[in-house]
Design an enzyme around this catalytic site. Structure first.
Site, PDB file in Angstrom:
ATOM      1  CB  SER A   1      -1.285  -0.011   1.420  1.00 22.91           C
ATOM      2  OG  SER A   1      -1.503   0.861   1.325  1.00 22.91           O
ATOM      3  N   GLY A   2       0.067   1.727  -0.826  1.00 31.21           N
ATOM      4  CA  GLY A   2       0.854   3.683  -0.701  1.00 31.21           C
ATOM      5  C   GLY A   2       0.551   4.362  -0.811  1.00 31.21           C
TER       6      GLY A   2
ATOM      7  CG  ASP B   1      12.249   3.481  -8.617  1.00 32.07           C
ATOM      8  OD1 ASP B   1      13.260   3.343  -8.318  1.00 32.07           O
ATOM      9  OD2 ASP B   1      10.665   3.764  -7.785  1.00 32.07           O
TER      10      ASP B   1
ATOM     11  N   GLY C   1      -2.450   3.706  -4.064  1.00 28.73           N
ATOM     12  CA  GLY C   1      -3.323   2.773  -4.417  1.00 28.73           C
ATOM     13  C   GLY C   1      -2.608   1.477  -3.119  1.00 28.73           C
TER      14      GLY C   1
END
Length: 899
Positions: free
Chosen positions: A518-519, A717, A522
């Site tokens: 979870s971030g 990333d 979302g």
């Protein structure tokens, strides 16, 4: 089947619609329900519910009934007997069962059914003996197909209705009809190979004489030219070609189109196919069916006229295959050019389609500017391009600094696009630029100084008292696709791309489970998807979704990510898209599930189990018998020199590990968990991590990035935390920015108003905000350092501050990680070249990692067989094996081969 203690009291089947009674049988604890001749009403959910005292349990099944387009109708001849006229039979199958109609419609038609889904219609030939055009058509909810009774009239000139080439596939029927007047006796069908045909029938209606050529099931030997000839030397011919199977191809399609707004335009598709093709156009406003074609031979042409600008698709199919092609239409016009005079420059702007060319023209006051020869073109200026709401339309601008101009000069700019060109009105500069600009510069400088002072005051005040909360950033995928425009990279915006509905997955077939991450934007949850791989089979998947309170632009970004993943396609070393649920909120993106978690934690949790090679384990006394197993499996191996095959990731190594572990049962010790029967590879069963595993991870990530870069896709990333591990130690590159808690992740450092993974970022990304394939190569080098340090955070002991940025800017590189060989460390250093163009491409990195793996295998053979060969050389370090192509241009430094 069902069983229970105490015994079951009752079991029964039910159907969700309750539309039909179910015929069920019970036999020795087995409860069966059978559906014969399934139809649409049989679709839905079926449940078997059983009771035992106060307990009741149910199991549910979902049945889908697939609709089928009618097959091409088959025409056959049924000869009449004892003076009766013959009959034509037309048959077609499909679901729902098609309805058959004749054109023109005869007064009496007999319709029957031979089996489920197949319709058969029989009509007397007498009704059609005067009709030139006879069609048999089969229609159901999915569409309509027609076949033509092929007629050749010897009393009339050649007609377009008389097909010169008849195409049929193996096993189909062939029916040809030839007519003439009763006076033309001796009517017959002949083939080029000679002789009368075996399947022929005659009819004399009084008004005409008819001869049929009928072959119930054609074979390859029936390909020939057939001629109908009368005794008065009238004749007509047709060529019959028998194919093994049907075909479909698009011969012509105008895909990329830029036309003048004043011109009319049609998308045109030319299709060659057998059987008869079906098609439709997919437009920005929905699906438009192709205009019905009654062409029974030759190529077919379909058109969609006067379309609006946008992205389109053309879909064509028949019973053999289907093809979908993309198209686009841009409308352009004569550019309207605006010239704006500002305090220190002229700016030229227009709204137009690309490509376009902008030129600046000047005329000195001493010349006659009415003459074209007095104007001269200045040097090219940088062109800035931005998107507009209208499809294909761009806003383009270019500037000319006043200081670059002379005194008393006239200036204008002209822009040319693919249609025509246009120029701005002339502007005049009547004073010296320096004198003209000077008072404005003083005023601007004063205002700028005041603004800077106020801004610094506000920033310091807000930091001290925390009264300014940073604006929440919006979600965007880390994966982005690039395209080159005017020698510059820009991101492709998938917002306007059409979503391929074939990826839509029924939401009710998705059962959400535990949260995986979870971030800020979302979450990713584990889920079970029923029927996503094949009907009736459930699969474990990962579902990506936005948080409940999200912005509209974030949903748009998630949809753009979905379209981009569809556009990218699949690869074994990326986390592949499996489907999506978009018809209602929340939007779900369904991806492959990787049971072993991310690579960073996988490396850290297996540090204690690391061995330089499997042979380090086998040298222990209780594994000594494994040497003999290996030797018995390779009795003729001469050592590394015999090694020929290129490295295939994980496959060959696992095979050899199986040979080492699986031949002698006495070598299996199940008491301490080193070996147990499972679906995992033997190396996984041993729960060990070896140096060649690290090489395999490096190779697989390079393969995945090579695939992404071939699609002009950048990651932005790339790190061990964004690589997942699944069974058999296959690794897959993913994008988890949506579900990453960057607020509490120390790897993401505040820089400006965003949090960035600065320790993985290339200098051009850190200092210029530029992300390209070359910046991903830098990050790959950092990821290699993570792998060969077994999960240590990069730049250990160095704090991210101004000194860190100075180190990177001055070319600082980390020392070799403990578990890396000198050759692998040289690959890392190549990835960290300050100049982006000096870094190796991912294709070269794949080649070098493959070479490293081959060397490890050669060394394994040498150690196991006892060979003293010095064949273990890094191919990327050996000049004779690495020619001047620089594919593996790595210098040696005299360091030991292994740490």
């Amino acid at each position: 089947t069902a069983e229970s203690l105490p015994a079951l009291t009752a079991c029964s089947w039910s159907h969700s619609t309750g539309a039909r009674g179910l015929t069920q049988q019970e036999r020795e604890g087995s409860y069966n329900v059978s559906i014969t001749e399934a139809s649409e009403k049989d679709a839905g959910d079926y449940s078997l519910c059983c009771g035992s005292n106060s307990t009741r349990s149910c199991v549910a099944f979902t049945v889908h009934v697939k609709l089928r387009h009618p097959s091409t109708p088959q025409l056959k001849m049924l000869p009449g007997g004892d003076g009766a006229s013959s009959k034509y039979q037309c048959s077609s199958d499909g679901f729902p069962e098609p309805e058959i109609r004749w054109i023109p419609s005869p007064p009496r038609v007999k319709t029957s059914r031979t089996q489920a889904g197949t319709a058969v219609s029989v009509v007397s030939s007498y009704h059609f003996y005067k009709t030139r055009q006879v069609l048999c058509c089969a229609k159901n909810a999915e569409g309509e197909e027609c076949s033509k009774l092929l007629t050749y009239d010897l009393q009339t000139p050649p007609s377009p209705d008389e097909i010169p080439v008849v195409t049929v596939t193996l096993g189909q029927s062939l029916l040809l009809r030839c007519t003439t007047s009763p006076a033309g006796k001796g009517l017959q069908w002949l083939s080029d190979r000679g002789g009368l045909q075996r399947s022929k029938f005659f009819e004399d209606t009084g008004d005409s004489l008819i001869c049929y050529l009928f072959i119930e099931s054609v074979g390859e030997e029936d390909s020939d030219t057939y001629t109908c000839r009368s005794d008065d030397n009238r004749n007509k011919s047709t060529r019959v070609q028998v194919l093994e199977r049907g075909f479909l191809s698009i011969l012509q399609l105008n895909e990329l189109n830029t036309v003048s707004a004043r011109e009319s335009f049609c998308f045109t598709a030319v299709v060659s196919a057998h059987p008869e093709p079906r098609c439709h156009w997919i437009t920005p406003n929905g699906t438009v069916p192709c205009r019905e074609s009654r062409t029974f031979w030759g190529n077919r042409t379909y058109q969609l006229c006067d379309p609006a600008p946008g992205l389109y698709q053309f879909h064509v199919e028949n019973s053999e295959q289907h093809v979908t092609r993309n198209m686009s239409l841009c409308l352009t016009d004569t550019p309207i050019v605006h010239l704006i005079q500002e305090t220190h420059r002229f700016t030229c702007t227009t709204n137009s389609t690309l490509p376009l060319v902008i030129t600046w023209h000047t005329c000195p006051s001493s010349a006659n500017c009415l003459e074209a020869s007095s104007w001269r073109i200045t040097q090219e200026r940088h062109l800035q391009v931005s998107d507009l709401d209208a499809f294909c339309q761009k806003r383009a601008s270019s500037s000319m600094v006043l200081a670059d101009l002379q005194d008393s000069i006239s200036i204008k700019c002209c822009i040319q696009n693919s249609v025509s060109s246009g120029c701005s009105p002339e502007a005049h500069l009547l004073t010296s630029p320096s004198l003209f600009v000077q008072p404005w510069i003083i005023t601007l400088f004063t205002l700028l100084l005041v603004c800077i002072t106020l801004l610094l005051t506000v920033i310091l005040y807000s930091r001290k008292y925390d009264v300014m909360s940073p604006q929440k950033p919006q979600y965007e995928s880390q994966l982005r696709m690039l395209q080159m425009v005017d020698n510059d990279y820009i991101y492709i915006d998938f917002k306007d791309f059409q979503y391929d509905r074939s990826w839509e997955f029924p939401r009710e077939n998705l059962e959400l489970g535990n949260e995986l991450g979870s971030g800020a934007f979302g979450t990713v949850v584990e889920a079970t998807a029923y029927g996503i791989s094949k009907p009736g089979v459930s699969a474990q998947v990962a579902v990506k979704m936005l948080k409940e309170k999200h912005q509209a632009v974030e949903k748009e970004a998630l949809m753009s990510e979905l379209k981009m993943m569809i556009h990218i396609g699949s690869h074994v070393n990326i986390v592949n898209l499996l489907g999506a649920c978009t018809d209602s909120d929340p939007v779900y993106l369904i991806f492959q599930y990787c049971a072993k978690g991310d690579l960073l934690n996988y490396l850290r949790s297996n540090r204690e189990r690391f061995h330089q090679s499997l042979t380090d384990i086998f040298t222990k006394n209780r594994f000594s018998c494994l040497y003999h197993n290996f030797q018995s499996q390779h009795p003729h191996r001469d050592g590394p020199a015999s090694f020929q095959s290129p490295y295939v990731p994980m496959a060959s190594r696992e095979t050899e590990t199986e040979q080492l572990l699986g031949q002698n049962p006495s070598c299996m010790d199940t008491t301490d968990g080193f070996y147990e029967k499972s679906d995992s590879s033997p190396a996984e069963e041993l729960q060990v991590l070896t140096y060649d595993d690290l090489l395999s991870f490096s190779y697989q990530v390079a393969k995945g990035m090579e695939f992404l870069s071939s699609k002009n896709c950048i990651h932005r990333d790339l790190a061990a935390r964004n690589v997942l591990v699944t069974h058999n130690r296959t690794v897959k590159i993913g994008d988890f920015g949506l579900a990453r808690d960057i607020e509490n992740d120390s790897n993401y450092v505040v820089r400006g108003n965003v949090r960035l993974p600065v320790k993985w970022m290339a200098p051009e990304s850190l200092f210029q905000g530029v992300y390209t394939m070359q910046s991903d190569i830098w990050a790959y080098g950092i990821l290699l350092w993570e792998i060969y340090s077994l999960g240590v955070t990069p730049y250990p002991g160095i704090k991210v501050d101004q000194n860190f940025y100075l180190l990177i800017e001055n070319g600082y590189q980390m020392d070799r990680p403990y578990y890396a060989s000198s050759s692998v460390y040289q690959i890392m250093r190549l990835c960290w070249a300050l100049e982006p163009q000096d870094r190796p491409a991912f294709s070269k990195l794949v080649a070098c990692m493959e070479t490293e793996l081959e060397d490890v295998e050669e060394k394994l053979y040498s150690n196991i067989t006892g060979s003293k060969s010095n064949a273990y050389h890094n191919i990327c370090l050996t000049s004779d094996l690495c020619p001047p192509s620089d594919d593996c241009n790595i210098s040696t430094s005299g360091e030991p081969e292994t740490p």
